[in-house]
Design a protein around this motif. Sequence first.
Motif, PDB file in Angstrom:
ATOM      1  N   THR A 226       0.838  -1.196   0.000  1.00 46.71           N
ATOM      2  CA  THR A 226       0.000   0.000   0.000  1.00 46.71           C
ATOM      3  C   THR A 226       0.872   1.245   0.000  1.00 46.71           C
ATOM      4  O   THR A 226       2.020   1.217   0.458  1.00 46.71           O
ATOM      5  CB  THR A 226      -0.938   0.026   1.224  1.00 46.71           C
ATOM      6  OG1 THR A 226      -1.843   1.126   1.109  1.00 46.71           O
ATOM      7  CG2 THR A 226      -0.155   0.188   2.519  1.00 46.71           C
ATOM      8  N   VAL A 227       0.321   2.326  -0.529  1.00 49.01           N
ATOM      9  CA  VAL A 227       0.933   3.651  -0.445  1.00 49.01           C
ATOM     10  C   VAL A 227      -0.089   4.558   0.235  1.00 49.01           C
ATOM     11  O   VAL A 227      -1.231   4.662  -0.210  1.00 49.01           O
ATOM     12  CB  VAL A 227       1.306   4.215  -1.829  1.00 49.01           C
ATOM     13  CG1 VAL A 227       1.892   5.622  -1.685  1.00 49.01           C
ATOM     14  CG2 VAL A 227       2.292   3.301  -2.544  1.00 49.01           C
ATOM     15  N   ALA A 228       0.318   5.181   1.327  1.00 47.43           N
ATOM     16  CA  ALA A 228      -0.568   6.068   2.082  1.00 47.43           C
ATOM     17  C   ALA A 228       0.079   7.439   2.207  1.00 47.43           C
ATOM     18  O   ALA A 228       1.238   7.632   1.836  1.00 47.43           O
ATOM     19  CB  ALA A 228      -0.856   5.478   3.469  1.00 47.43           C
ATOM     20  N   GLY A 229      -0.681   8.392   2.729  1.00 50.87           N
ATOM     21  CA  GLY A 229      -0.179   9.742   2.915  1.00 50.87           C
ATOM     22  C   GLY A 229      -0.128  10.120   4.376  1.00 50.87           C
ATOM     23  O   GLY A 229      -0.846   9.558   5.212  1.00 50.87           O
ATOM     24  N   ALA A 230       0.733  11.074   4.715  1.00 50.07           N
ATOM     25  CA  ALA A 230       0.829  11.598   6.076  1.00 50.07           C
ATOM     26  C   ALA A 230       1.059  13.098   5.993  1.00 50.07           C
ATOM     27  O   ALA A 230       1.616  13.600   5.017  1.00 50.07           O
ATOM     28  CB  ALA A 230       1.966  10.928   6.843  1.00 50.07           C
ATOM     29  N   PRO A 231       0.647  13.835   7.033  1.00 45.07           N
ATOM     30  CA  PRO A 231       0.843  15.287   7.019  1.00 45.07           C
ATOM     31  C   PRO A 231       2.281  15.668   7.348  1.00 45.07           C
ATOM     32  O   PRO A 231       3.058  14.858   7.852  1.00 45.07           O
ATOM     33  CB  PRO A 231      -0.119  15.770   8.112  1.00 45.07           C
ATOM     34  CG  PRO A 231      -0.200  14.612   9.061  1.00 45.07           C
ATOM     35  CD  PRO A 231      -0.093  13.374   8.220  1.00 45.07           C
ATOM     36  N   PHE A 232       2.608  16.915   7.084  1.00 46.34           N
ATOM     37  CA  PHE A 232       3.938  17.474   7.360  1.00 46.34           C
ATOM     38  C   PHE A 232       3.810  18.516   8.464  1.00 46.34           C
ATOM     39  O   PHE A 232       3.045  19.467   8.350  1.00 46.34           O
ATOM     40  CB  PHE A 232       4.506  18.091   6.084  1.00 46.34           C
ATOM     41  CG  PHE A 232       5.750  18.918   6.281  1.00 46.34           C
ATOM     42  CD1 PHE A 232       6.760  18.481   7.115  1.00 46.34           C
ATOM     43  CD2 PHE A 232       5.919  20.114   5.608  1.00 46.34           C
ATOM     44  CE1 PHE A 232       7.914  19.234   7.300  1.00 46.34           C
ATOM     45  CE2 PHE A 232       7.073  20.873   5.782  1.00 46.34           C
ATOM     46  CZ  PHE A 232       8.068  20.439   6.627  1.00 46.34           C
ATOM     47  N   HIS A 233       4.600  18.330   9.531  1.00 46.34           N
ATOM     48  CA  HIS A 233       4.480  19.218  10.686  1.00 46.34           C
ATOM     49  C   HIS A 233       4.890  20.649  10.388  1.00 46.34           C
ATOM     50  O   HIS A 233       4.570  21.562  11.140  1.00 46.34           O
ATOM     51  CB  HIS A 233       5.319  18.666  11.842  1.00 46.34           C
ATOM     52  CG  HIS A 233       6.790  18.622  11.556  1.00 46.34           C
ATOM     53  ND1 HIS A 233       7.377  17.602  10.834  1.00 46.34           N
ATOM     54  CD2 HIS A 233       7.786  19.479  11.884  1.00 46.34           C
ATOM     55  CE1 HIS A 233       8.675  17.830  10.739  1.00 46.34           C
ATOM     56  NE2 HIS A 233       8.954  18.950  11.353  1.00 46.34           N
ATOM     57  N   GLY A 234       5.603  20.879   9.285  1.00 41.64           N
ATOM     58  CA  GLY A 234       6.055  22.227   8.959  1.00 41.64           C
ATOM     59  C   GLY A 234       5.050  23.065   8.188  1.00 41.64           C
ATOM     60  O   GLY A 234       5.315  24.238   7.897  1.00 41.64           O
ATOM     61  N   LEU A 256       4.870  10.572   1.867  1.00 45.98           N
ATOM     62  CA  LEU A 256       4.450   9.287   1.314  1.00 45.98           C
ATOM     63  C   LEU A 256       4.884   8.160   2.250  1.00 45.98           C
ATOM     64  O   LEU A 256       6.038   8.115   2.687  1.00 45.98           O
ATOM     65  CB  LEU A 256       5.081   9.066  -0.061  1.00 45.98           C
ATOM     66  CG  LEU A 256       4.683  10.075  -1.143  1.00 45.98           C
ATOM     67  CD1 LEU A 256       5.556   9.886  -2.381  1.00 45.98           C
ATOM     68  CD2 LEU A 256       3.210   9.934  -1.506  1.00 45.98           C
ATOM     69  N   LEU A 257       3.964   7.260   2.556  1.00 44.84           N
ATOM     70  CA  LEU A 257       4.245   6.072   3.371  1.00 44.84           C
ATOM     71  C   LEU A 257       4.038   4.838   2.503  1.00 44.84           C
ATOM     72  O   LEU A 257       2.938   4.613   1.993  1.00 44.84           O
ATOM     73  CB  LEU A 257       3.312   6.005   4.575  1.00 44.84           C
ATOM     74  CG  LEU A 257       3.221   7.209   5.509  1.00 44.84           C
ATOM     75  CD1 LEU A 257       2.212   6.957   6.602  1.00 44.84           C
ATOM     76  CD2 LEU A 257       4.579   7.525   6.105  1.00 44.84           C
TER      77      LEU A 257
END
Length: 263
Positions: A226-234, A256-257
Amino acid sequence: MTPSSNGSAAGKSPEAPVHSPTRPVPGLRDFYEDPTVPVASGEARSLRQARLLADALGPAGPGRPAATVLDVGCGDGSAAATAARVLKGHRIVGVDWSQDALRRAAPRLSQVVRGELTSGGLPFASGSADAVLFSEVVEHLVDPDSALDELHRVLRPGGHLMLSTPNLAAWYNRGLLLAGVQPVFSEVSLRRIHGRPGSQVVGHLRLYTARALREFVAASGFEVVTVAGAPFHGVPRPLRPLDRLACRLPSLASILLVHARKV
């Protein structure tokens, strides 16, 4: 870590220092040993990645021995410490090339070792690991192909690779490129930022889109699960809801995860 980076990481294939007639210019080896270079990433990404791995491994317990999880490029150990809260019962080993990073990681992790992402550079037998966390390391590598070869070597058949990296095609980068602005996460110098928002240099050499990353991992002997997404703290606070929304479509997400398995 950075606008993205988890770690100064194991085996970022440092280049030889370049010298000018007036003063020496540090190479990548010196850059990643610099304690001012960030080596930790956002907690939200670490938690998402750990939960994906926890679902893949299942809980440790009777009839299900603890898995050996290598956090390759562990940086200061904060991401692995976050993952340990989710991966209870499993053994997490922090691995990094930078001695400075390992000193900072040691108080957070039960075991840290030095290793490099070269052929045989990781101090583990072939097929000895059940999973590898590879969090925001690949964007720092001169030779990512050899790095994934080494990860493939240490994983058992069917072992899990959890890779994360910034997305070149993140939703805001598409707009910045249209405006002629250098994309976030990309860097053209090890000394300072040029042509894009931000001021922190973290040593990014390569960036991937979701499609390119999927193809690259598959070509390295892995099956992409699987390819998932994650937010960026910046991301600026007013835009964070939009950044979280973009995670629903990984091709637009900040981070990208990838969950892949060794074949």
